[in-house]
Scaffold this motif. Sequence first.
Motif, PDB file in Angstrom:
ATOM      1  N   ILE A 142       9.563   1.596   4.588  1.00  0.00           N
ATOM      2  CA  ILE A 142       9.002   2.712   5.362  1.00  0.00           C
ATOM      3  C   ILE A 142       8.642   2.226   6.762  1.00  0.00           C
ATOM      4  N   SER A 143       7.903   1.119   6.805  1.00  0.00           N
ATOM      5  CA  SER A 143       7.403   0.583   8.070  1.00  0.00           C
ATOM      6  C   SER A 143       8.540   0.284   9.038  1.00  0.00           C
ATOM      7  N   MET A 168     -10.791   8.106   0.580  1.00  0.00           N
ATOM      8  CA  MET A 168     -10.010   7.818   1.777  1.00  0.00           C
ATOM      9  C   MET A 168      -9.554   6.358   1.775  1.00  0.00           C
ATOM     10  N   HIS A 169      -8.345   6.136   2.270  1.00  0.00           N
ATOM     11  CA  HIS A 169      -7.852   4.787   2.579  1.00  0.00           C
ATOM     12  C   HIS A 169      -7.748   3.880   1.349  1.00  0.00           C
ATOM     13  N   GLU A 170      -7.151   4.398   0.293  1.00  0.00           N
ATOM     14  CA  GLU A 170      -6.837   3.535  -0.851  1.00  0.00           C
ATOM     15  C   GLU A 170      -5.596   2.705  -0.536  1.00  0.00           C
ATOM     16  N   ASP A 171      -5.490   1.565  -1.195  1.00  0.00           N
ATOM     17  CA  ASP A 171      -4.272   0.759  -1.078  1.00  0.00           C
ATOM     18  C   ASP A 171      -3.123   1.445  -1.822  1.00  0.00           C
ATOM     19  N   PRO A 172      -1.853   1.162  -1.427  1.00  0.00           N
ATOM     20  CA  PRO A 172      -1.458   0.283  -0.337  1.00  0.00           C
ATOM     21  C   PRO A 172      -1.462   1.003   1.012  1.00  0.00           C
ATOM     22  N   GLY A 173      -1.924   0.281   2.043  1.00  0.00           N
ATOM     23  CA  GLY A 173      -1.783   0.802   3.395  1.00  0.00           C
ATOM     24  C   GLY A 173      -0.320   0.756   3.822  1.00  0.00           C
ATOM     25  N   VAL A 174       0.041   1.637   4.739  1.00  0.00           N
ATOM     26  CA  VAL A 174       1.438   1.718   5.190  1.00  0.00           C
ATOM     27  C   VAL A 174       1.474   1.501   6.707  1.00  0.00           C
ATOM     28  N   PRO A 175       1.709   0.256   7.157  1.00  0.00           N
ATOM     29  CA  PRO A 175       1.807   0.000   8.602  1.00  0.00           C
ATOM     30  C   PRO A 175       3.033   0.691   9.192  1.00  0.00           C
ATOM     31  N   ASN A 176       3.025   0.876  10.502  1.00  0.00           N
ATOM     32  CA  ASN A 176       4.160   1.489  11.187  1.00  0.00           C
ATOM     33  C   ASN A 176       5.134   0.463  11.749  1.00  0.00           C
ATOM     34  N   TYR A 177       4.990  -0.780  11.325  1.00  0.00           N
ATOM     35  CA  TYR A 177       5.928  -1.834  11.713  1.00  0.00           C
ATOM     36  C   TYR A 177       6.080  -2.761  10.507  1.00  0.00           C
ATOM     37  N   GLY A 178       7.221  -3.424  10.423  1.00  0.00           N
ATOM     38  CA  GLY A 178       7.406  -4.351   9.313  1.00  0.00           C
ATOM     39  C   GLY A 178       8.869  -4.635   9.049  1.00  0.00           C
ATOM     40  N   ALA A 179       9.120  -5.316   7.947  1.00  0.00           N
ATOM     41  CA  ALA A 179      10.477  -5.744   7.599  1.00  0.00           C
ATOM     42  C   ALA A 179      10.915  -5.078   6.304  1.00  0.00           C
ATOM     43  N   ARG A 180      12.146  -4.671   6.280  1.00  0.00           N
ATOM     44  CA  ARG A 180      12.705  -4.062   5.062  1.00  0.00           C
ATOM     45  C   ARG A 180      12.654  -5.062   3.906  1.00  0.00           C
ATOM     46  N   GLY A 181      12.382  -4.540   2.717  1.00  0.00           N
ATOM     47  CA  GLY A 181      12.362  -5.375   1.526  1.00  0.00           C
ATOM     48  C   GLY A 181      11.081  -6.168   1.345  1.00  0.00           C
ATOM     49  N   GLU A 195       1.946   7.669   8.713  1.00  0.00           N
ATOM     50  CA  GLU A 195       1.457   8.298   9.947  1.00  0.00           C
ATOM     51  C   GLU A 195       1.804   7.479  11.188  1.00  0.00           C
ATOM     52  N   PRO A 196       3.004   7.685  11.720  1.00  0.00           N
ATOM     53  CA  PRO A 196       3.363   7.000  12.962  1.00  0.00           C
ATOM     54  C   PRO A 196       2.400   7.340  14.100  1.00  0.00           C
ATOM     55  N   MET A 197       1.949   6.298  14.786  1.00  0.00           N
ATOM     56  CA  MET A 197       1.173   6.430  16.030  1.00  0.00           C
ATOM     57  C   MET A 197       1.985   5.722  17.095  1.00  0.00           C
ATOM     58  N   ILE A 198       2.563   6.496  17.989  1.00  0.00           N
ATOM     59  CA  ILE A 198       3.560   5.963  18.918  1.00  0.00           C
ATOM     60  C   ILE A 198       3.100   6.200  20.349  1.00  0.00           C
TER      61      ILE A 198
END
Length: 251
Positions: A142-143, A168-181, A195-198
Amino acid sequence: NEEEIELLRENNLLVSRTLAEVGRHIRPGVTTKELDRIGEEFIRSHGAVPAFLGYQGYPASLCISVNEQVVHGIPSTSQVLKEGDIVSVDCGTFMKGFVGDSAYTFAVGAVSDEVKQLMEVTKEALYKGTAQARAGNRVGDISAAVQEYAEKFGYGVVRELEGLGQKMHEDPGVPNYGARGRGPLLREGMVICIEPMINMGTRAVVFEPDGWTVRTRDRKPAAHYEFAVAVRKGGADVLTDFSIIEEAINK
């Protein structure tokens, strides 16, 4: 389980309807405090309570972030919207033991083509990320989808913040950057927020002295959209409904 997912859907559809109601009142001359009042009254009139109000001391029902404010802008009587602004409204509900959470960025009147593109790209990055929210994938899928799409346009992807269930804010968090897999495995029945913040400029942000508001360091505009999503084997089951918002503001 399915019953819990339906309670989450109920909350998130109420969030979508609340954002639609707030969106109908977004125009030059309105204060962000007035929008907050409208949102809170709508949430309470539908049998829920605002999930953000009082959360870790937060003083309002909505987070309303204007132009260079990325997220967590505190509604104010002194913040008056003007033509050409963009405003991200982040809304949460608590009802029947579960939480809803979504955000949408609105244009105030006519905005520049440059700002319009930022909004469109951010929303499309959300859809790209959501397409990866299926059982067997990882959070990094996703990230990476969000990051790769936004960065194609030269935009900055905020890294300091990330996107539910019974609190609010249970794991897992979903960053908007990262590596596939990489990252936590996505399993059937998980419910997450994407939630993309761009930022139009660099990804650098500043945390304001009020303890909440996050703005872009270069003071260029930022956009923010958010879905609540149930992870399924066949793909994402989106619990948020942007069509309710878009029908309201395009009337």
